[in-house]
Design a protein around this motif. Structure first.
Motif, PDB file in Angstrom:
ATOM      1  N   ASP A  22       0.836  -1.275  -0.105  1.00 60.62           N
ATOM      2  CA  ASP A  22       0.026   0.107   0.144  1.00 60.62           C
ATOM      3  C   ASP A  22       0.949   1.175   0.005  1.00 60.62           C
ATOM      4  O   ASP A  22       0.545   2.122  -0.639  1.00 60.62           O
ATOM      5  CB  ASP A  22      -0.917   0.097   1.110  1.00 60.62           C
ATOM      6  CG  ASP A  22      -2.255  -0.857   0.898  1.00 60.62           C
ATOM      7  OD1 ASP A  22      -2.269  -1.225  -0.301  1.00 60.62           O
ATOM      8  OD2 ASP A  22      -2.898  -1.133   1.877  1.00 60.62           O
ATOM      9  N   THR A  23       2.030   1.109   0.698  1.00 66.32           N
ATOM     10  CA  THR A  23       2.785   2.396   0.656  1.00 66.32           C
ATOM     11  C   THR A  23       3.329   2.638  -0.809  1.00 66.32           C
ATOM     12  O   THR A  23       3.408   3.814  -1.196  1.00 66.32           O
ATOM     13  CB  THR A  23       4.186   1.929   1.461  1.00 66.32           C
ATOM     14  OG1 THR A  23       3.631   1.677   2.710  1.00 66.32           O
ATOM     15  CG2 THR A  23       4.852   3.249   1.571  1.00 66.32           C
ATOM     16  N   ARG A  26       0.543   4.018  -2.963  1.00 63.16           N
ATOM     17  CA  ARG A  26      -0.234   5.527  -2.988  1.00 63.16           C
ATOM     18  C   ARG A  26       1.040   6.268  -3.211  1.00 63.16           C
ATOM     19  O   ARG A  26       0.668   7.660  -3.153  1.00 63.16           O
ATOM     20  CB  ARG A  26      -0.557   5.678  -1.367  1.00 63.16           C
ATOM     21  CG  ARG A  26       0.720   5.695  -0.366  1.00 63.16           C
ATOM     22  CD  ARG A  26       0.036   6.203   0.942  1.00 63.16           C
ATOM     23  NE  ARG A  26       0.963   6.276   1.810  1.00 63.16           N
ATOM     24  CZ  ARG A  26       1.087   5.556   2.945  1.00 63.16           C
ATOM     25  NH1 ARG A  26       0.519   4.350   2.964  1.00 63.16           N
ATOM     26  NH2 ARG A  26       2.219   5.624   4.008  1.00 63.16           N
ATOM     27  N   ASN A  27       2.189   5.669  -3.302  1.00 64.01           N
ATOM     28  CA  ASN A  27       3.243   6.629  -4.016  1.00 64.01           C
ATOM     29  C   ASN A  27       3.363   6.484  -5.379  1.00 64.01           C
ATOM     30  O   ASN A  27       4.546   7.410  -5.920  1.00 64.01           O
ATOM     31  CB  ASN A  27       4.361   6.512  -3.152  1.00 64.01           C
ATOM     32  CG  ASN A  27       4.438   7.025  -1.760  1.00 64.01           C
ATOM     33  OD1 ASN A  27       4.216   8.390  -1.511  1.00 64.01           O
ATOM     34  ND2 ASN A  27       4.479   6.182  -0.808  1.00 64.01           N
ATOM     35  N   LEU A  29       0.579   6.439  -8.000  1.00 62.34           N
ATOM     36  CA  LEU A  29      -0.669   6.417  -8.349  1.00 62.34           C
ATOM     37  C   LEU A  29      -0.786   6.912  -9.793  1.00 62.34           C
ATOM     38  O   LEU A  29      -0.799   8.330 -10.152  1.00 62.34           O
ATOM     39  CB  LEU A  29      -1.524   7.572  -7.583  1.00 62.34           C
ATOM     40  CG  LEU A  29      -1.897   6.987  -6.148  1.00 62.34           C
ATOM     41  CD1 LEU A  29      -2.522   8.198  -5.342  1.00 62.34           C
ATOM     42  CD2 LEU A  29      -2.948   5.783  -6.035  1.00 62.34           C
ATOM     43  N   GLN A 148      -4.576   9.262  -1.062  1.00 60.06           N
ATOM     44  CA  GLN A 148      -3.260   8.548  -0.314  1.00 60.06           C
ATOM     45  C   GLN A 148      -3.543   8.260   1.152  1.00 60.06           C
ATOM     46  O   GLN A 148      -3.405   7.013   1.699  1.00 60.06           O
ATOM     47  CB  GLN A 148      -2.316   9.371  -0.436  1.00 60.06           C
ATOM     48  CG  GLN A 148      -1.553   9.660  -2.016  1.00 60.06           C
ATOM     49  CD  GLN A 148      -0.323  10.549  -1.772  1.00 60.06           C
ATOM     50  OE1 GLN A 148      -0.211  11.298  -0.985  1.00 60.06           O
ATOM     51  NE2 GLN A 148       0.438  10.302  -2.652  1.00 60.06           N
ATOM     52  N   GLU A 149      -4.360   8.977   1.818  1.00 63.14           N
ATOM     53  CA  GLU A 149      -4.721   9.025   3.029  1.00 63.14           C
ATOM     54  C   GLU A 149      -5.753   7.902   3.233  1.00 63.14           C
ATOM     55  O   GLU A 149      -5.688   7.094   4.406  1.00 63.14           O
ATOM     56  CB  GLU A 149      -5.469  10.247   3.696  1.00 63.14           C
ATOM     57  CG  GLU A 149      -5.754  10.179   5.232  1.00 63.14           C
ATOM     58  CD  GLU A 149      -4.445   9.977   5.996  1.00 63.14           C
ATOM     59  OE1 GLU A 149      -3.305  10.338   5.640  1.00 63.14           O
ATOM     60  OE2 GLU A 149      -4.746   9.313   6.979  1.00 63.14           O
ATOM     61  N   ARG A 152      -3.968   4.661   2.940  1.00 64.03           N
ATOM     62  CA  ARG A 152      -3.149   4.170   4.108  1.00 64.03           C
ATOM     63  C   ARG A 152      -3.966   3.833   5.050  1.00 64.03           C
ATOM     64  O   ARG A 152      -3.897   2.815   5.931  1.00 64.03           O
ATOM     65  CB  ARG A 152      -2.255   5.399   4.479  1.00 64.03           C
ATOM     66  CG  ARG A 152      -1.333   5.212   5.509  1.00 64.03           C
ATOM     67  CD  ARG A 152      -0.634   6.378   6.039  1.00 64.03           C
ATOM     68  NE  ARG A 152      -1.596   7.371   6.639  1.00 64.03           N
ATOM     69  CZ  ARG A 152      -1.925   7.263   7.932  1.00 64.03           C
ATOM     70  NH1 ARG A 152      -1.573   6.342   8.790  1.00 64.03           N
ATOM     71  NH2 ARG A 152      -3.018   7.661   8.456  1.00 64.03           N
TER      72      ARG A 152
END
Lengths: 166, 401
Positions: A22-23, A26-27, A29, A148-149, A152
């Motif tokens: 997931d890290t 989201r970095n 996208l 992104q939040e 996470r």
């Protein structure tokens, strides 16, 4: 994420694989390059040198098969809705949708017209709504930060639920 | 344009003859001698509505024989959102909001055409300062619109670089628009009677700073694309639109001037302050993609020169005429057109004397320019179709309305 800053040199980091994935997700996208109407111009500006979304790993792809995020940038009418749904279905999982602007969120200034879909959430599930007509690139940037939040927090919620069960 | 030039253009069109039929090859089989196993079949390909090179949601049906296009048909309506119909339910002051979203790349032009139509209908005298501010913003908007075309045209031919450069200049222009009108894209600044607020003092240094750097930047674009050995063969001699075809399809703007017809509403039917300004209209000769490209590049240079003239000569006075809050123009019919970056953008209003128009119609230049693809694309290769459509500079919001 600079891992060595967290762990020091030559050290080990223990992390759940899905947290790590997931890290990474989201970095990086990657959004589908798919402009419908006016908002597409601001979306292009967001990729331009001043706002430079590339520094967040947010970059455009020409095909849905390589995309993670669909930005619905513009008015969706009934003829277009089928295409939007089909493109969403062609994207691989996990996938997210950002409704950019008033038209994609609710139908906007054209909602009185019977041909216009009253928000793209009637066609595909939407994660983030960005208000504005059209939203400034900063607003789209904030929308991406919210997304992104969201990515996470959902992975953390999932892990917490598993810990509770154990 | 002088009368002599008009006559020469008319003669040239007459000499070229009438419209020729589409170039559909007659023999379908590529292999002679009746080898049926190797015969080719036609393939119908949908280009769009999601395609990075269709500049929006254009859908073109291409019938292919190998790499060659046999027939092409543009399918529209993916962005139809009833702007003309909704305008029948808005008061005259509220319609600008809708029309901004019709041609969303050149808002000042659409607003100006609409305001001009309402002013003629209601017989409103517009102050000179308002007209000059309108022309100044329109010329800057012309640069911004052509820049967006240049970036996407570069992408169509495989050059990513120009897109990043044009965004730098467009941001500078959008800053100017924001200072003057308060919005980056949807200005609603030009209203019937004048402009909504006076030209702000802080805008002038911004515009001058932009204009001072502009010529150097334009040369930079010429360095990036014009002399590029990859770019030139992709555009030279490709997508030729003869003058007679351009006229027959009602094309206007840079596409028509690329075919060599000196028709620019700013010269031929001067509106606003254009009769008092000194400028030239760049022309092409053959009507291929290269000519349309060069015409637009030169137009950007002239637009900057016009903007400087307009800024230097900005007259003092009122920025708007006295217009009632609820405008009820007398019953009647009016058509007003401006030269937008895409061509003749006209607004036709039919009024019944009430506070809303009975009918409002937009004469969309991009629709007429696009209609030529059915005629021009057959016979070319599929990779050239992308470039030819890109050279027409279409905006789907204005085509579908």
């Amino acid at each position: 994420m600079a891992l060595d800053r967290l762990t020091g040199e030559n050290s080990v980091l223990f992390v759940r694989s899905e947290q790590l994935f997931d890290t990474a997700r989201r970095n990086s996208l990657w959004y589908l390059l798919f402009g419908i109407a006016c908002c597409a111009i601001e979306m292009m500006h967001a990729g331009g040198p001043r706002f430079d979304f590339d520094r967040f790993g947010i970059f455009h792809r020409g095909t849905p098969r390589q995309s993670d995020v669909m930005i619905v940038a513009g008015t969706v009418n009934k003829k277009m809705a089928h295409t939007v749904k089909r493109l969403y279905e062609q994207m691989p999982n996990p996938k997210w949708v950002i409704a950019m602007g008033a038209c994609a969120s609710t139908g906007g200034p054209f909602r009185m017209y019977p041909n216009v879909v009253l928000g793209v959430d009637q066609v595909v599930p939407v994660d983030v709504y960005v208000p504005g007509c059209p939203p400034r690139p900063e607003a789209l940037q904030y929308g991406f930060m919210q997304l992104q939040e969201k990515i996470r927090s959902t992975s953390e919620e999932r892990l917490a639920a598993r810990r509770d069960r154990a | 344009m002088t009368a002599d030039q008009v006559k020469r253009a008319a003669d040239a069109i007459a000499a070229e003859g009438t419209l020729v039929a589409p170039k559909v090859p007659t023999g379908l089989r590529r292999v002679p001698g009746g080898v049926d196993a190797l015969a080719t079949e036609h393939l119908v390909v949908n280009m769009g509505p999601q395609h990075p090179s269709t500049h929006g949601v254009l859908h073109i049906l291409l019938e292919l024989d190998g790499e060659e296009i046999i027939a092409a048909e543009a399918s529209l309506g993916y962005l139809h959102r009833g702007i003309e119909k909704l305008a029948e339910h808005r008061r005259y002051h509220q319609i600008g909001t809708l029309l901004d979203r019709a041609d969303y790349v050149s808002g000042f032009h659409t607003e100006w055409a609409y305001s001009m139509a309402v002013e003629r209908l209601a017989e409103i005298e517009v102050p000179a300062r308002a007209e000059w501010i309108r022309a100044l913003m329109s010329e800057l908007n012309r640069i911004a619109s052509h820049l967006l075309w240049l970036g996407t045209f570069g992408m169509d031919t495989g050059a990513m670089g120009p897109f990043l450069y044009i965004m730098r200049d467009r941001e500078a222009l959008l800053d100017i628009f924001e200072t003057v009108s308060g919005a980056r894209m949807m200005f609603n600044y030009v209203r019937p009677g004048g402009v909504v607020m006076d030209f702000p003092l802080q805008a002038e240094p911004l515009i001058r700073a932009f204009l001072d750097t502009w010529d150097g930047y334009l040369d930079e674009y010429h360095d990036l694309l014009t002399g590029n050995e990859i770019f030139r063969p992709r555009v030279k001699g490709i997508g030729v639109i003869p003058r007679s075809t351009a006229v027959a399809f009602g094309m206007t703007g840079a596409c028509l001037r690329g075919s060599g017809l000196p028709w620019d509403l700013r010269k031929t039917r001067p509106y606003g302050p254009y009769a008092e300004l000194d400028f030239e209209v760049p022309l092409g000769t053959t009507g291929d993609n290269w000519d349309r490209y060069m015409v637009r590049m030169e137009e950007m240079r002239w637009a900057a020169r016009l903007a400087r003239q307009l800024l230097d000569g900005l007259p003092e006075g009122d920025f708007t005429a006295k217009v009632p809050k609820v405008l009820r123009p007398p019953a009647g019919e009016v058509y007003a057109a401006v030269e937008s970056p895409r061509g003749e953008l006209g607004v036709h209003i039919l009024s019944d004397g009430s506070d809303v128009p009975y009918r409002l119609r937009l004469r969309s230049p991009a629709l007429f320019n696009l209609s030529v693809v059915d005629e021009v694309l057959p016979g070319s290769l599929i990779a050239d179709a992308v470039v030819t459509v890109g050279s027409l500079d279409i905006v789907l919001g204005e085509i579908d309305r």
